[in-house]
Design a protein around this motif. Structure first.
Motif, short mmCIF file in Angstrom:
data_model
loop_
_atom_site.label_atom_id
_atom_site.label_comp_id
_atom_site.label_asym_id
_atom_site.label_seq_id
_atom_site.Cartn_x
_atom_site.Cartn_y
_atom_site.Cartn_z
N ALA A 123 4.36 10.84 13.80
CA ALA A 123 4.28 10.47 12.52
C ALA A 123 3.13 9.32 12.31
N ILE A 124 3.03 8.36 13.23
CA ILE A 124 2.28 7.01 13.21
C ILE A 124 1.04 7.20 14.31
N ARG A 125 0.86 8.56 14.92
CA ARG A 125 -0.05 8.57 15.99
C ARG A 125 -1.42 7.90 15.68
N ARG A 126 -1.96 8.15 14.40
CA ARG A 126 -3.16 7.53 13.93
C ARG A 126 -3.25 6.34 13.94
N PRO A 129 0.92 -1.17 -0.16
CA PRO A 129 -0.09 0.05 -0.12
C PRO A 129 0.87 1.44 0.00
N GLU A 130 0.33 2.37 -0.55
CA GLU A 130 0.90 3.50 -0.52
C GLU A 130 1.59 4.11 0.83
N SER A 131 0.72 3.78 1.85
CA SER A 131 1.21 4.13 3.10
C SER A 131 2.43 3.79 3.67
N GLU A 132 2.69 2.51 3.31
CA GLU A 132 3.88 1.73 3.79
C GLU A 132 5.29 2.09 2.78
N THR A 133 5.17 2.75 1.54
CA THR A 133 6.33 2.94 0.78
C THR A 133 7.13 3.74 1.61
N ALA A 134 8.54 3.55 1.20
CA ALA A 134 9.50 4.17 1.78
C ALA A 134 9.50 5.78 1.73
N GLU A 135 9.15 6.34 0.38
CA GLU A 135 8.93 7.65 -0.02
C GLU A 135 7.89 8.30 1.24
N GLU A 136 6.83 7.68 1.10
CA GLU A 136 5.62 8.23 1.90
C GLU A 136 6.06 8.11 3.36
N ALA A 137 6.57 7.15 3.67
CA ALA A 137 6.80 7.06 5.46
C ALA A 137 7.84 7.95 5.61
N ALA A 138 8.94 8.22 4.57
CA ALA A 138 10.16 9.11 5.00
C ALA A 138 9.58 10.64 5.14
N VAL A 139 8.65 10.82 4.22
CA VAL A 139 8.06 12.18 4.19
C VAL A 139 7.37 12.38 5.58
N ARG A 184 6.56 0.76 8.17
CA ARG A 184 6.67 1.78 7.98
C ARG A 184 7.89 2.57 8.58
N ILE A 185 8.04 2.54 9.62
CA ILE A 185 9.21 3.15 10.51
C ILE A 185 10.33 2.47 10.01
#
Length: 1444
Positions: free
Chosen positions: A266-269, A233-243, A342-343
């Motif tokens: 960053a991951i509170r939700r 999923p998009e949320s787990e991609t390196a670019e998205e997670a790093a941003v 993600r992290i």
């Protein structure tokens, strides 16, 4: 009593939510932007929005109505009703506010506090209604339905469930909907941003993980390949997670402890949603102890038809609670793993960005490898445990409520005090564990760093026969690591013992207080209490692991924080746009120092005293002696050295850099030249021809798309240098910085490159180049002479040579002296300078063969992976590695006795309290203490023995792998990227050390416990045994169906990890080049790609495990339900209530236990792949023996040093052409033999055959009449000396680099340092011979490194010495002195010299000219020079034409 407990929980939780909602509301109002308009009418048109508002409003009205009713009816209102009403009023206000102010498009962003409150209300009301129905069936009393509060709870339950579903659905799909809405707004049409199976899956598929079914079908039908695995999923991609993480860090910049807070922010939700599942799981797990009292009491009483209904309802509530517990646990664990992925991706990107920005020579490769392999993984794994931090007090609170309900105030307080004492007693152990973990990580850093350095230098180690000594150094580092590992694991054993003992301590203290206070104990109360302790035991048992994880994560976070928050070097060079002023480089006066804080840095300070301007199109040559600071001056222009004082350097336009030590990427030659730019075929061909690479491409099977090995290992030094020069020229930059690009190529190739590249292709460009070939100076527009870090002279060639007293004149004089050694008999000494035009003829360049021992166009092989099940031999090898498996039966016996005593103690308490007065109070507690204490003793034995096995097994497997790797042939290291070996030495070895032994043991322990519970249940109701066999058979079928896919995914994890490590290592070593070419974004994109590939397989590997657990959990929940139903229908006379209650008590943990068994069964096989990978490198085909006892040469051999080659044929691979073709000649003892020939003639292959790096396919090599193929490699190589073309230094001291085997005195070392002109440089440091040498010798110039290698060879005093371009990076003056030293020191040695400089070999006794692998000429230099038609004569004349 149950209603009283529920009321207490309701008051606490509702009060908490009221405060949280109020705080959130004020905070959001204060932070919300004013003046924002919302689309209210469009929002209200949403069906779900209407349902949400209506449901919340109705519930609020009902609760307010209850308060009003009680005011008019009873004249008073219970405070719990007021709390509930106020909380619902506030929640409804927040709902309306969110609808008006937090709606974007058609998406309403419900606050997470509101979603949590809705979920809590739905779960709480469901439990309350279930208890009301149960109470009715127990008492047949309708009063429970006459209470207005109970009626309202029943009416509002469906509405609460609707709100809960709405909130959860929002949380699950919000990201996808936002993306879809954004795309609709931007493109005007609906588009899907992510088409993965997971993203498209609905709620049911996500709950049951059915979205994985297509992958399982594919994995069952064929071997799963990486291309079959869906995208993440998009949320787990390196670019998205790093941003997200970088934005969070930016917000937290002003606060302390930036990184931990930024990660949480960053991951509170996702963390909050995960917390909901964790909380639901905890609440559902405590339903068992709440209901078990009722069930045991039910079994103890006579009942008719109505009793059956009550029993079945109890059974159904049990089943429902266990199902909710199982499903919520699966979502909890999977959500935690997603957060971890993600992290991990985000931290890897941050580390990569930081390592790419760190200035030249300041990055430790070993440390970064450990950061990404160990520390990032630790932090990632922590999110699997993070909720344990807040769940522990919640679980203790719930347990206390149940205990208070069952036993009263004082016994529950005794349980609380005991629990707190146990937790407090863990503090010193936890501190010790953290300290030991830090030491383990530090020692692991040192070992991985040393391993990385040794692997890079393995060719040199083998040529010198030092590999055994360096292996011992590595083993010593491992033993130091193992020392701390022992302390760490034994501390873990102590913690495990303490917390396995804790339930005994809590039980004894609680029941003792009950007996002292004469609290009535019944089997139902006792078993409910014991069930509570059993559930409480899990978090307490997991506390040591949690404490360990917190300690490890804290250490890892600190290490990463220290790395990524370390200040970058300041920007030293202002990159200016291309201007029209005519200036290309503007250098202000200033002083530059490599590292002002590092005493180990010996690279010189650069002092610029005058402002310098280099104009466009200028060719600027830099010359100077070894260590003068030439490379440092170039690095200061590039901005790689900190500026101590003075102004900045300005470079106008784009830059290109060719470093002295070639940096080549793994990939095709074309990719290396293009370096991210588009292909322009015409210009590309021109550049390739200019760099003399066209002939190389003709001889390669794949041409310019031939794959280059790691660090260009399958290329010669000249090829590497020409490829990176082609890369620079093809970039079409404005300014070119070239650091001695001609040293690694012969005279012909150097002349060709200079004419075609510098004077033609770069005719209009600005070029700053360092050179030791002074013949290349005359064509320059400006010459700068460097001495002691300063520019002592600058000007044009003719102006500088006019003054015979200056530094430049001294170097020219040395050059002339070198030329005088070459005295051609026929050629007149005509002065021929390179003109500044580009029209020059050039000699034909012969091809240069690749040096890969597998051949010229061999690609780097893909990493091998096994397929199918992990073989039984891998398990047996692992189990028997420590003490031949002798301790395994002892551990199993300890665990079996522990279980027997634990079950016995629980049954004793239930049986003894069945009838009042059956046993005395003292005897009741005494026997319970003895049984429980005995079980604790066996747990201690189990824990200590298991740690002992883990330590010994890890060490044995490590030694097997290291011994095998060090005995591998050089060709193995040429074709195997070091990242693959390092991956096994770091990640896989860590898994073997601290993971696999405990997972494997945990699997066996869980199986034994599962079987014991099944036997207990079968003893109570024998049909359960048959049912369990059926269910286990189905579970095993599921496991077999699952494992074919999961196994391949687990193997992919190891394979996909290596490219990350390789990309990091490669980027770090070429960071200065990447920065100079402004290629950071492209390399970062590749970093994203390799991290996403790794995340892709870990994401689906985790999901497949949850897929299996969901199904197997349900099956065993069904078994438990059927057990309860059978007990309900059995005649009361045939049931022992205590034994049946005990079976139900243990059955409560049946689903968790069987899931643990199946999960561990699969996870152990996945983890055993680490053992499989280590054993794979423990069985590498080795090279010839080091020593052959029956053919040991005489200790004084060789005495003369005569080398005889007899019909020598060599080919690197049976499928490749023969390189040496029948060479027959004799190198007389104590003579100097020069080996020359155009590049590619077989010079290097001849040397490799002499050292048996490659074995002859035919023919012999005899040294003093002894066939070298008959003796051991150590006996051969230890008698030969070599100075390789690429100077290799090791991290340590100067003494260690000169004498790594510690065979020589300080006096001898100082003698060779004086002879090699290094003594004065070494004496500049007060540590003298303990002067530090950095990793790869980075704090010494390349020329100084070559001098150190020369000193090392002279110190060894070998009878046969090979010089392979030993002085290529040394200036002419120093070279003349060195050649004189070599002649004096090796007068009684056989010296074989390969050199591009003709003066280096012209004074040899004999010269061997090779041509296409054959002997073209072999005679004295004088005779060959007299023959004008000889190949050697032509080489000399070509050199003179270039040099005079």
């Amino acid at each position: 009593m149950e209603f009283a407990s529920m009321a207490a929980i309701s008051n606490i939780c509702n009060g908490f939510f009221f405060i949280w909602l109020l705080t959130w509301g004020f905070a959001d109002i204060l932070t919300n932007k004013r003046g924002e308009k919302t689309r209210l009418f469009r929002t209200i048109s949403s069906f779900f929005s209407i349902v949400t508002i209506v449901s919340a409003s109705i519930i609020t009205i009902c609760h307010v109505g209850v308060c009003a009713y009680k005011v008019f009816d009873d004249k008073s209102v219970p405070y719990e009703s007021i709390i509930v009403a106020l909380t619902w009023c506030l929640a409804t206000i927040v709902t309306v506010y969110s609808l008006l102010n937090r709606t974007f498009g058609r998406i309403t962003k419900w606050p997470i506090v509101l979603v949590l409150f809705w979920c809590f209300s739905a779960v709480f009301d469901s439990v309350l209604v279930a208890l009301m129905v149960l109470h009715y069936f127990e008492s047949k009393n309708m009063d429970v339905f006459r209470s207005i509060s109970n009626v309202i709870n029943m009416v509002t339950l469906p509405l609460s469930i609707v709100l809960c579903c709405n909130g959860v659905t929002f949380c699950v799909t919000r990201k996808h909907k936002e993306l879809e809405e954004l795309l609709i707004q931007e493109n005007g049409e609906e588009s899907v941003g992510d088409t993965t199976a997971f993203t498209k899956a609905g709620i049911w598929k996500r709950v049951t993980f059915n979205w994985l079914n297509p992958l399982f079908e594919l994995g069952r039908g064929q071997k799963l390949e990486f291309g079959h695995v869906p995208l993440i999923p998009e949320s787990e991609t390196a670019e998205e997670a790093a941003v997200l993480l970088e934005e969070s860090i930016h917000k937290q910049k002003t606060r302390g402890s930036v990184l931990p807070k930024a990660i949480i922010h960053a991951i509170r939700r996702s963390l909050a949603i995960n917390a909901v599942f964790a909380g639901v799981n905890t609440l559902a797990s405590y339903m068992g102890p709440i209901l078990i009292t009722n069930f045991v009491n039910y079994l103890s009483e006579d009942s008719g038809d109505s009793g059956y209904k009550k029993g079945l309802i109890l059974s159904f509530i049990f089943f429902l609670a266990k199902t909710v517990e199982s499903l919520s646990q699966r979502q909890w664990y999977f959500g935690a793993q997603r957060i971890g992925i993600r992290i991990r991706a985000a931290l890897m990107v941050l580390i990569y960005k930081k390592s790419l920005s760190i200035k030249y020579g300041n990055t430790s490769n070993g440390k970064i490898i450990n950061l990404i392999n160990v520390d990032v993984e630790k932090i990632s794994d922590f999110f699997w445990h993070i909720h344990g931090i807040w769940l522990l007090p919640v679980q203790v609170l719930l347990a206390l409520i149940i205990l208070y309900t069952n036993l009263g105030f004082f016994p529950s307080m005794a349980a609380l005090v005991s629990t707190v004492l146990v937790i407090i007693s863990n503090t010193p152990l936890a501190n010790m564990q953290k300290d030991f973990q830090t030491k383990v990580m530090e020692s692991k850093d040192s070992r991985i760093k040393a391993t990385s350095e040794i692997l890079k230098s393995m060719r040199v180690l083998k040529l010198h026969s030092w590999e055994s000594n360096f292996k011992k150094k590595l083993i010593d580092l491992r033993e130091k690591e193992q020392h701390w590992l022992k302390k760490y694991l034994y501390t873990c054993s102590a913690i495990a013992f303490l917390f396995w003992t804790s339930p005994t301590l809590v039980s004894v203290s609680t029941f003792s207080v009950c007996i002292f206070l004469k609290t009535p104990l019944t089997p139902g109360v006792v078993l409910s209490t014991l069930a509570t302790f059993r559930i409480l035991q899990d978090p307490i048992y997991n506390l040591p692991e949690l404490v360990s994880m917190v300690a490890q994560t804290k250490v890892s976070l600190d290490r990463i924080k220290d790395f990524i928050t370390d200040q970058d070097c300041k920007q030293l060079v202002e990159s200016q746009p291309f201007n029209r002023s005519g200036i290309a480089i503007e250098i202000e006066p200033g002083e530059y120092l490599w590292d002002t804080n590092d005493l180990d840095q010996r690279l010189p300070t650069i002092k610029i005293s005058e402002k310098l301007k280099i104009y466009k199109g200028y060719k600027v040559a830099i010359c100077g002696s070894v260590g003068a600071g030439k490379s440092s001056l170039l690095c200061s222009i590039l901005g790689e050295i900190p500026r101590v004082s003075g102004g900045r350097i300005k470079v106008f336009g784009s830059k290109a850099f060719v470093p002295q030590s070639a940096w080549i990427q793994t990939g095709t030659i074309r990719d290396n030249i293009l370096f991210g730019r588009e292909m322009n075929k015409g210009y590309y061909d021109e550049v390739v021809e200019g760099c003399g690479l066209d002939r190389d491409f003709e001889t390669l099977a794949d041409g310019d798309v031939s794959v280059v090995g790691e660090r260009g290992l399958n290329l010669s030094g000249g090829q590497k240098q020409r490829i990176q020069l082609a890369r620079a020229i093809y970039s079409d930059s404005d300014v070119y910085i070239l650091d001695d690009p001609f040293s690694a190529v012969d005279a012909h190739t150097g002349a060709h490159m200079f004419k075609k590249c510098l004077l033609n292709l770069l005719d209009k460009k600005t070029v700053v180049y360092v050179t030791h070939q002074l013949e290349f100076l005359s064509a320059s527009d400006l010459i700068m002479v460097i001495k002691d870090g300063g520019i002592v002279q600058s000007g044009k060639y003719n102006d500088l040579i006019a003054d015979p007293t200056n530094e430049f004149a001294r170097q020219i004089a040395a050059h002339s002296e070198s030329l005088n050694q070459v005295n051609p008999p026929h050629e007149p000494k005509t002065q021929t300078k390179f003109p500044q035009s580009s029209h020059c003829s050039h000699p034909v360049i012969e091809q240069e063969p690749c040096r890969a021992k597998g051949g010229s166009s061999e690609t780097i092989p893909q990493e091998e992976s096994q397929s199918g099940r992990v073989k039984f031999s891998v398990y047996s090898t692992f189990i028997t590695s420590a003490y031949k498996g002798a301790l395994v039966p002892v551990i199993l016996i300890c665990h079996t006795l522990f279980l027997a005593l634990q079950m016995g103690s629980n049954y004793w308490m239930a049986w003894a309290t069945e009838d009042a007065g059956r046993v005395s109070s003292k005897r009741l507690v005494g026997i319970f203490v003895i049984l429980s204490g005995g079980s604790s003793v066996f747990i201690l034995g189990r824990a200590v023995l298991l740690s002992t096995i883990a330590i010994e097994t890890g060490q044995n497997l490590f030694l097997q792998m290291i011994n095998s790797v060090f005995r591998a042939p050089v060709s193995f290291f040429d074709s195997t990227p070091s990242s693959r070996i390092l991956n096994r030495c770091s990640t896989d070895q860590s898994t073997v050390d601290v993971d696999i032994p405990y997972r494997l043991a945990g699997l066996v322990f869980a199986i034994i416990q599962l079987l014991s519970i099944i036997l207990l249940m079968s003893h109570v109701a024998w049909p359960i045994f048959i049912l369990c066999i059926i269910i286990i058979a189905i579970s095993l079928w599921y496991q077999a169906y699952y494992i074919s896919t999961a196994r391949e995914l687990a193997r992919m994890i190891g394979i996909q990890k290596s490219p990350i490590q390789h990309h990091f290592s490669e980027s770090i070593s070429g960071a200065s080049t990447i920065r100079c070419f402004n290629q950071e974004i492209r390399f970062l994109s590749k970093c994203f790609r390799v991290i996403d590939d790794y995340s892709r397989v870990t994401f689906h590997n985790t999901a497949t495990m949850e897929w299996l657990c969901v199904r197997v959990n349900f099956l065993f929940n069904l078994v438990f339900f059927i057990l309860l139903a059978v007990l309900v229908h059995l005649p009361r006379a045939s049931i022992d209530p205590s034994l049946a209650g005990l079976a139900v008590t243990y059955g409560l943990s049946l689903n968790v236990l069987q899931a643990w068994v199946i999960w561990n069964l699969c996870n152990v096989e996945n983890k055993m792949i680490s053992v499989e990978r280590i054993l794979q490198f423990a069985n590498i085909p080795s090279e010839a023996p080091e020593v052959i006892e029956d053919h040991k040469p005489d200790p004084n051999w060789p005495t003369q040093g005569q080398i005889e080659l007899r019909d020598l044929h060599v080919q690197y691979h049976p499928a490749l052409p023969t390189v040496l073709r029948g060479i027959t000649c004799i190198f007389p003892g104590q003579k100097k033999i020069g080996v020359v020939g155009r590049t590619g003639c077989g010079k290097s292959t001849l040397i490799q055959a002499l050292f048996r790096v490659v074995e002859p396919t035919k023919g012999q090599i005899l040294i003093d009449g002894l066939d070298i193929s008959k003796i051991g490699l150590h006996d051969l190589r230890s008698k030969l000396g070599i100075i390789p073309q690429d100077p290799t230094l090791f991290q340590g001291t100067m003494r260690f680099n000169l004498d790594p085997l510690q065979q020589h005195s300080d006096h001898e070392i100082w003698e060779v340092l004086n002879k090699c002109r290094l003594a004065d440089i070494v004496r500049q440091d007060k540590r003298l011979l303990d002067t530090p040498v950095a990793e790869d010798g980075e704090n010494w110039s390349v020329g100084q490194r070559q001098l150190v290698c020369l000193a090392r060879a002279l110190l060894q005093k070998r009878k046969i010495l090979v010089l392979d371009e030993a002085t290529a990076s040394i200036d002419t003056e120093t070279d003349n002195v060195m050649q004189k030293t070599i002649r004096e020191e090796t007068s009684r040695c056989t010296v074989i010299t390969i050199a591009h400089r003709i003066p280096t070999i012209v004074d040899s006794d004999l010269v061997l000219v090779l041509d296409q692998g054959r002997v073209a000429e072999y005679d004295s230099p004088a005779r060959l020079q007299r023959d004008g038609s000889s190949a050697f004569s032509k080489l000399v004349n070509e050199f003179l034409r270039r040099s005079l």
